[in-house]
Scaffold this active site. Structure first.
Site, PDB file in Angstrom:
ATOM      1  N   ARG A   1       0.281  14.247  13.638  1.00  0.00           N
ATOM      2  CA  ARG A   1       0.809  14.013  12.288  1.00  0.00           C
ATOM      3  C   ARG A   1       0.765  15.249  11.397  1.00  0.00           C
ATOM      4  NH1 ARG A   1      -1.211   8.260  10.008  1.00  0.00           N
ATOM      5  NH2 ARG A   1       0.801   8.084   9.038  1.00  0.00           N
TER       6      ARG A   1
ATOM      7  N   ASP B   1       4.617   0.519  12.184  1.00  0.00           N
ATOM      8  CA  ASP B   1       3.447  -0.177  11.641  1.00  0.00           C
ATOM      9  C   ASP B   1       3.378  -1.646  12.078  1.00  0.00           C
ATOM     10  OD1 ASP B   1       2.549   2.098  10.421  1.00  0.00           O
ATOM     11  OD2 ASP B   1       3.165   1.552   8.392  1.00  0.00           O
TER      12      ASP B   1
ATOM     13  N   CYS C   1      -5.579  12.769  13.379  1.00  0.00           N
ATOM     14  CA  CYS C   1      -5.993  11.390  13.173  1.00  0.00           C
ATOM     15  C   CYS C   1      -5.708  10.616  14.433  1.00  0.00           C
ATOM     16  CB  CYS C   1      -5.306  10.768  11.977  1.00  0.00           C
ATOM     17  SG  CYS C   1      -3.644  10.264  12.266  1.00  0.00           S
TER      18      CYS C   1
ATOM     19  N   ARG D   1      -8.468  -0.666   4.737  1.00  0.00           N
ATOM     20  CA  ARG D   1      -7.600   0.363   4.156  1.00  0.00           C
ATOM     21  C   ARG D   1      -6.226  -0.220   3.840  1.00  0.00           C
ATOM     22  NH1 ARG D   1      -6.514   4.899   7.836  1.00  0.00           N
ATOM     23  NH2 ARG D   1      -5.141   5.244   6.080  1.00  0.00           N
TER      24      ARG D   1
ATOM     25  N   LYS E   1       0.830  -1.206   0.000  1.00  0.00           N
ATOM     26  CA  LYS E   1       0.000   0.000   0.000  1.00  0.00           C
ATOM     27  C   LYS E   1       0.865   1.257   0.000  1.00  0.00           C
ATOM     28  CE  LYS E   1      -1.692   1.570   4.086  1.00  0.00           C
ATOM     29  NZ  LYS E   1      -1.397   2.989   4.324  1.00  0.00           N
ATOM     30  N   ASN E   2       1.866   1.295   0.872  1.00  0.00           N
ATOM     31  CA  ASN E   2       2.644   2.520   1.028  1.00  0.00           C
ATOM     32  C   ASN E   2       3.598   2.783  -0.133  1.00  0.00           C
ATOM     33  OD1 ASN E   2       1.302   2.972   3.370  1.00  0.00           O
ATOM     34  ND2 ASN E   2       3.035   2.600   4.744  1.00  0.00           N
TER      35      ASN E   2
HETATM   36  C1  UD1 Z   1       4.221   6.835   6.589  1.00  0.00           C
HETATM   37  C2  UD1 Z   1       3.391   5.599   6.324  1.00  0.00           C
HETATM   38  C3  UD1 Z   1       2.823   5.041   7.626  1.00  0.00           C
HETATM   39  C4  UD1 Z   1       3.942   4.828   8.641  1.00  0.00           C
HETATM   40  C5  UD1 Z   1       4.814   6.075   8.789  1.00  0.00           C
HETATM   41  C6  UD1 Z   1       6.031   5.833   9.643  1.00  0.00           C
HETATM   42  C7  UD1 Z   1       2.582   6.000   4.075  1.00  0.00           C
HETATM   43  C8  UD1 Z   1       1.432   6.323   3.189  1.00  0.00           C
HETATM   44  N1  UD1 Z   1       2.337   5.941   5.392  1.00  0.00           N
HETATM   45  O1  UD1 Z   1       3.353   7.823   7.133  1.00  0.00           O
HETATM   46  O2  UD1 Z   1       2.173   3.811   7.345  1.00  0.00           O
HETATM   47  O3  UD1 Z   1       3.377   4.524   9.892  1.00  0.00           O
HETATM   48  O4  UD1 Z   1       5.265   6.522   7.504  1.00  0.00           O
HETATM   49  O5  UD1 Z   1       6.783   4.790   9.130  1.00  0.00           O
HETATM   50  O6  UD1 Z   1       3.669   5.751   3.611  1.00  0.00           O
HETATM   51  N2  UD1 Z   1       6.219  14.575  10.971  1.00  0.00           N
HETATM   52  C9  UD1 Z   1       6.298  15.907  11.260  1.00  0.00           C
HETATM   53  N3  UD1 Z   1       6.114  16.818  10.261  1.00  0.00           N
HETATM   54  C10 UD1 Z   1       5.855  16.452   8.970  1.00  0.00           C
HETATM   55  C11 UD1 Z   1       5.797  15.074   8.670  1.00  0.00           C
HETATM   56  C12 UD1 Z   1       5.984  14.157   9.697  1.00  0.00           C
HETATM   57  O7  UD1 Z   1       6.528  16.287  12.403  1.00  0.00           O
HETATM   58  O8  UD1 Z   1       5.698  17.312   8.106  1.00  0.00           O
HETATM   59  C13 UD1 Z   1       6.395  13.575  12.053  1.00  0.00           C
HETATM   60  C14 UD1 Z   1       5.148  12.742  12.294  1.00  0.00           C
HETATM   61  O9  UD1 Z   1       4.240  13.386  13.152  1.00  0.00           O
HETATM   62  C15 UD1 Z   1       5.721  11.484  12.894  1.00  0.00           C
HETATM   63  C16 UD1 Z   1       7.066  11.339  12.163  1.00  0.00           C
HETATM   64  O10 UD1 Z   1       7.353  12.633  11.625  1.00  0.00           O
HETATM   65  O11 UD1 Z   1       5.943  11.653  14.261  1.00  0.00           O
HETATM   66  C17 UD1 Z   1       7.098  10.333  11.039  1.00  0.00           C
HETATM   67  O12 UD1 Z   1       5.985  10.513  10.215  1.00  0.00           O
HETATM   68  P1  UD1 Z   1       6.007  10.226   8.643  1.00  0.00           P
HETATM   69  O13 UD1 Z   1       7.177   9.394   8.289  1.00  0.00           O
HETATM   70  O14 UD1 Z   1       5.827  11.509   7.920  1.00  0.00           O
HETATM   71  O15 UD1 Z   1       4.685   9.373   8.458  1.00  0.00           O
HETATM   72  P2  UD1 Z   1       3.802   9.343   7.183  1.00  0.00           P
HETATM   73  O16 UD1 Z   1       4.636   9.631   5.987  1.00  0.00           O
HETATM   74  O17 UD1 Z   1       2.555  10.127   7.401  1.00  0.00           O
END
Ligand code: UD1
Length: 418
Positions: A122, A305, A117, A397, A22-23
């Protein structure tokens, strides 16, 4: 709303085939917006989140054809809108992945700001900061991120915190920017690498793929290619955990063993016998699990995850262990529900102290997010009596036909309309 009913006690035995990730599928489908020819994807998982991103591309005017066995063709060569509406973004945060491609290719984008969420705030601040560093003008108005940039400019950007979709968004945007972009402290997840490799085949110039420093030399156009989505390491890990938990003997086929090393290591520490082949993983377990401390980390560390699913093994272990979540705040929604089945877990901040119990008892429980719900299904596989997991749309999902795949391995599980 459907629910899943389980009767615990059966060992999982036999073979299952893992679906496409999915990711990986989500950013790759979003990357179609960068291509000047149609893209063709194979091994696309049939999941609600994939349907959402396909719908999102349809909304902006891309032509999407879903063929047999989830072959997906995306022709985004003539779009008529650069707006990702709230109605879709609110159902899936990863919709933010269209921001970088739309901005890079069309010079503007309007993407609804994802709301909060279940697993923490996030934010998307790093996505925005990175695009601003590339020269984009960004405003947040009426709940929408409104971004403009006639042509993005190469830059050097350091991620304060490694972000998977953040890295993907900026990497996609940088492919069409003027000059060279360097992304430091980039996420190294295999899905990020898969995207980078696909982009390079489309004509991008990205080096450092698979490392935490990506160097992207901008080009003026990208073409269309055919790409096979890599296997889902989290789905694989979930079934591996299920096999160990039920003291079963199951083989996950069509997987990439190299992508689940941290999970294999933990399962071995917990007492499982794990055998690795070229594209398969066999997990066998005969005894009650040994407790193992877990600490989630960005790749190649233990995936957040997989935290909920592996916690269930500790719940039934002969001893105590600590589970520390370092990637997301508030990702322990499964704990309350597992307690309702008899688990002994104490939460302090981002750590859960799990005291192993001998048995769980079936109960009606509620899914709250994707991986939390997977852990409840796992618990239901071993709990005495009947469990029902409600709000199963969370599972749909991210897991393709979970009840069918588990039933093929011998689980007593069925889906019923609520
Ligand atoms: C992706 C995955 C999700 C997985 C996560 C961590 C997808 C579609 N989803 O989510 O399944 O659980 O990686 O491996 O690929 N953060 C910030 N600012 C930002 C972005 C992130 O502070 O602009 C923080 C988040 O709150 C979190 C951390 O960074 O604490 C990691 O998040 P991130 O790697 O961005 O997760 P996703 O990409 O949303």
């Amino acid at each position: 709303m459907d629910k899943i009913i389980l009767r615990g006690g059966n060992r999982l035995e036999g073979e299952m085939r893992v679906s496409g990730a999915k990711n990986a599928a989500l950013p790759l489908i979003a990357a179609s917006l960068l291509a000047e020819d149609p893209m063709h994807f194979t091994n696309v998982p049939h999941l609600q989140d994939v349907t959402t991103i396909i719908e999102l591309l349809g909304q902006v005017g891309a032509r999407v054809i879903v063929g047999e066995r989830m072959k997906v063709e995306v022709d985004a060569t003539a779009i008529h809108s650069v707006r990702a509406p709230y109605e879709l973004v609110k159902t899936m945060r990863a919709s933010i992945l269209v921001l970088g491609p739309l901005l890079a290719r069309y010079g503007e984008a309007e993407v609804s700001l994802p709301g909060g969420c279940a697993i923490g705030t996030r934010p998307v601040n790093l996505h925005l900061k990175g695009l601003e560093a590339m020269g984009a003008e960004i405003r947040v108005e009426e709940g929408y991120i409104k971004a403009r940039a006639p042509r993005l400019q190469g830059t050097r950007f350091f991620f304060d915190q490694a972000s998977v979709t953040g890295t993907e968004n900026l990497m996609m945007a940088a492919t069409l920017a003027e000059g060279t972009t360097v992304l430091e402290n980039a996420a190294r997840e295999p899905e990020v690498a898969d995207l980078g490799e696909c982009l390079n085949r489309m004509g991008a110039r990205i080096s450092g793929i698979g490392t935490d420093e990506l160097v992207i030399e901008g080009v003026s156009r990208l073409g269309g290619v055919e790409h096979r989505i890599l296997p889902d390491r989290i789905e694989a890990g979930t079934y591996m955990a299920a096999a160990a938990l039920t003291r079963g003997d199951a083989t996950v086929k069509g997987a990439r063993p190299g992508h689940v090393e941290s999970v294999v290591e933990k399962l071995r520490e917990m007492g499982a016998e794990v055998t690795l082949g070229g594209d398969w993983i066999r997990v066998r377990m005969d005894d009650r699990p040994s407790p193992a401390n877990l600490r989630t980390q960005p790749y190649p560390g233990l995936p957040t995850d997989m935290q909920a699913q592996l916690m269930v093994l500790n719940v039934l272990a002969h001893g105590s262990a600590t589970v520390t979540e370092t990637v997301f705040e508030n990702r322990f929604m499964h704990v309350q529900e597992l307690r309702r089945m008899g688990a002994e877990i104490e939460l302090t901040g981002n750590a859960a102290m799990v005291r192993g119990v001998e048995r769980l008892t079936g109960a009606p429980v509620m899914a709250t997010d994707l991986r939390a719900s997977a852990s409840l299904v796992l618990a239901g596989l071993v709990a005495e009596g009947e469990s029902s997991v409600e709000r199963i749309y969370h599972i749909d999902r991210g897991y393709e036909r979970i009840e069918e795949k588990l039933a093929l391995l011998g689980a007593d599980v069925r889906r019923v309309p609520a």
